[in-house]
Design a protein around this motif. Structure first.
Motif, PDB file in Angstrom:
ATOM      1  N   ASN A   1       0.864  -1.183   0.000  1.00 21.63           N
ATOM      2  CA  ASN A   1       0.000   0.000   0.000  1.00 21.63           C
ATOM      3  C   ASN A   1       0.904   1.237   0.000  1.00 21.63           C
ATOM      4  OD1 ASN A   1      -2.236  -1.736   0.300  1.00 21.63           O
ATOM      5  ND2 ASN A   1      -2.000  -1.710   2.524  1.00 21.63           N
ATOM      6  N   ILE A   2       0.943   1.945  -1.110  1.00 23.87           N
ATOM      7  CA  ILE A   2       1.896   3.046  -1.269  1.00 23.87           C
ATOM      8  C   ILE A   2       1.208   4.395  -1.117  1.00 23.87           C
ATOM      9  CG2 ILE A   2       3.476   4.183  -2.872  1.00 23.87           C
ATOM     10  CD1 ILE A   2       4.228   1.484  -3.952  1.00 23.87           C
ATOM     11  N   GLY A   3       1.744   5.219  -0.217  1.00 19.83           N
ATOM     12  CA  GLY A   3       1.231   6.559   0.001  1.00 19.83           C
ATOM     13  C   GLY A   3       1.916   7.563  -0.914  1.00 19.83           C
TER      14      GLY A   3
ATOM     15  N   ASN B   1      -3.271   6.898   0.569  1.00 18.35           N
ATOM     16  CA  ASN B   1      -2.641   5.625   0.227  1.00 18.35           C
ATOM     17  C   ASN B   1      -3.356   4.941  -0.927  1.00 18.35           C
ATOM     18  OD1 ASN B   1      -0.627   5.424   2.444  1.00 18.35           O
ATOM     19  ND2 ASN B   1      -2.467   5.501   3.723  1.00 18.35           N
TER      20      ASN B   1
ATOM     21  N   HIS C   1      -4.036   1.440  -2.141  1.00 18.05           N
ATOM     22  CA  HIS C   1      -4.018   0.111  -1.547  1.00 18.05           C
ATOM     23  C   HIS C   1      -3.893  -1.007  -2.584  1.00 18.05           C
ATOM     24  CE1 HIS C   1      -6.205   2.433   1.685  1.00 18.05           C
ATOM     25  NE2 HIS C   1      -5.167   1.927   2.331  1.00 18.05           N
TER      26      HIS C   1
ATOM     27  N   ASP D   1      -8.552   6.113   3.247  1.00 13.49           N
ATOM     28  CA  ASP D   1      -7.532   6.719   2.384  1.00 13.49           C
ATOM     29  C   ASP D   1      -6.224   6.969   3.120  1.00 13.49           C
ATOM     30  OD1 ASP D   1      -8.885   7.013  -0.128  1.00 13.49           O
ATOM     31  OD2 ASP D   1     -10.042   8.667   0.719  1.00 13.49           O
TER      32      ASP D   1
ATOM     33  N   GLY E   1      -0.995   2.486   5.015  1.00 13.35           N
ATOM     34  CA  GLY E   1       0.158   2.639   4.138  1.00 13.35           C
ATOM     35  C   GLY E   1       1.355   1.829   4.619  1.00 13.35           C
ATOM     36  N   THR E   2       2.125   1.282   3.675  1.00 16.82           N
ATOM     37  CA  THR E   2       3.315   0.505   4.030  1.00 16.82           C
ATOM     38  C   THR E   2       4.601   1.121   3.490  1.00 16.82           C
ATOM     39  OG1 THR E   2       3.052  -0.932   2.076  1.00 16.82           O
ATOM     40  CG2 THR E   2       1.982  -1.640   4.124  1.00 16.82           C
TER      41      THR E   2
ATOM     42  N   THR F   1       6.015   5.099   1.290  1.00 17.08           N
ATOM     43  CA  THR F   1       5.579   6.404   0.782  1.00 17.08           C
ATOM     44  C   THR F   1       6.522   6.931  -0.285  1.00 17.08           C
ATOM     45  OG1 THR F   1       4.484   6.985   2.872  1.00 17.08           O
ATOM     46  CG2 THR F   1       5.077   8.811   1.424  1.00 17.08           C
TER      47      THR F   1
ATOM     48  N   ASN G   1       7.664   8.601   7.121  1.00 20.18           N
ATOM     49  CA  ASN G   1       6.243   8.598   7.443  1.00 20.18           C
ATOM     50  C   ASN G   1       6.014   7.459   8.437  1.00 20.18           C
ATOM     51  OD1 ASN G   1       3.491   9.025   7.430  1.00 20.18           O
ATOM     52  ND2 ASN G   1       3.150   8.100   5.424  1.00 20.18           N
TER      53      ASN G   1
ATOM     54  N   GLN H   1       6.136   3.628   9.101  1.00 20.82           N
ATOM     55  CA  GLN H   1       6.795   3.051   7.939  1.00 20.82           C
ATOM     56  C   GLN H   1       8.313   3.196   8.083  1.00 20.82           C
ATOM     57  OE1 GLN H   1       5.131   4.802   4.355  1.00 20.82           O
ATOM     58  NE2 GLN H   1       3.063   4.653   5.184  1.00 20.82           N
TER      59      GLN H   1
END
Length: 226
Positions: free
Chosen positions: A93-95, A108, A110, A140, A144-145, A147, A164, A167
């Motif tokens: 899951n990238i922010g 994020n 997902h 939203d 997140g995993t 960023t 972040n 993370q």
């Protein structure tokens, strides 16, 4: 007799609230982490052709795709650090750091691992639109995993992003500039961007971070797979 009264500067105080207040707390926690930074120069010649491969997609979408692939290859970067240990996730899951009128926020995207560029572009457009119209949901901004902070469009040549937390890593993407690159044939001008990876040293060592960043460089300079 000299005037001993203190000089008073008049100003207007705006209380921290909402996004800015949350961001301030997040930054305090981030500065407590023992972070280190790694930088590589990436030839963006292939990356800049992303629209010809996947119309409607952007370099940011390609960055998300590339990072997702690298995180699957190197799951130690797809983790959270906590007092009780390091949690590594299978789901990616990238922010994306997004500047809004209310301040910086990170919606994020997902489950982007394995998604085609068109799917990532759709998620990104929706998340950015909700961020800029202040319609982000709790879904939203949680989960997140990893960023990405991309300031390339603002003309920044190089920068270090703040973690972040919880993370354990964040990627800072700077502007793409034409640079003269020496090659075996003599040399030529190429579009080069600097990417800087910030890692939490409690969870990631330098070698692991370097291998991960090298993988991102390799993927960005290789053929684009939709």
């Amino acid at each position: 007799m000299a005037n001993t009264d203190a000089y008073v500067v008049e100003g207007t105080t705006k209380p921290l609230a909402g996004i800015r207040r949350a961001a301030a707390r997040q930054m305090i926690a981030a500065w407590e982490a023992p972070a280190f930074h790694l930088t590589v120069e990436v030839d963006m010649t292939t990356a800049l052709t992303v629209k010809t491969v996947a119309p409607g997609s952007t370099v940011t979408d390609l960055l998300v795709s590339v990072c997702a692939k690298a995180l699957i290859d190197h799951p130690a970067l797809n983790s959270h650090y906590g007092e009780n240990g390091i949690t590594t996730f299978d789901e990616v899951n990238i922010g994306l750091a997004v500047a809004t009128d209310a301040g910086l926020t990170v919606p994020n995207l997902h489950r982007v691992g394995g998604l085609p560029l068109a799917g990532i572009a759709e998620l990104r457009k929706g998340a950015v639109e909700r961020a800029r119209t202040r319609r982000l949901t709790m879904n939203d901004v949680t989960g997140g995993t990893f960023t990405i902070s991309n300031l390339g469009m603002l003309g920044i040549d190089r920068f270090d992003a703040i973690l972040n937390v919880p993370q354990v890593a964040i990627l800072a993407v700077a502007s793409t500039r034409q640079r003269f690159v020496f090659t075996e044939g003599g040399g030529q001008w190429r579009p080069i961007a600097e990417l800087t990876l910030t890692c939490d040293h409690r969870a990631v060592d330098g070698a692991t971070g370097a291998v991960f960043l090298s993988r991102i460089k390799e993927l960005l300079e290789g053929a684009i797979a939709d």
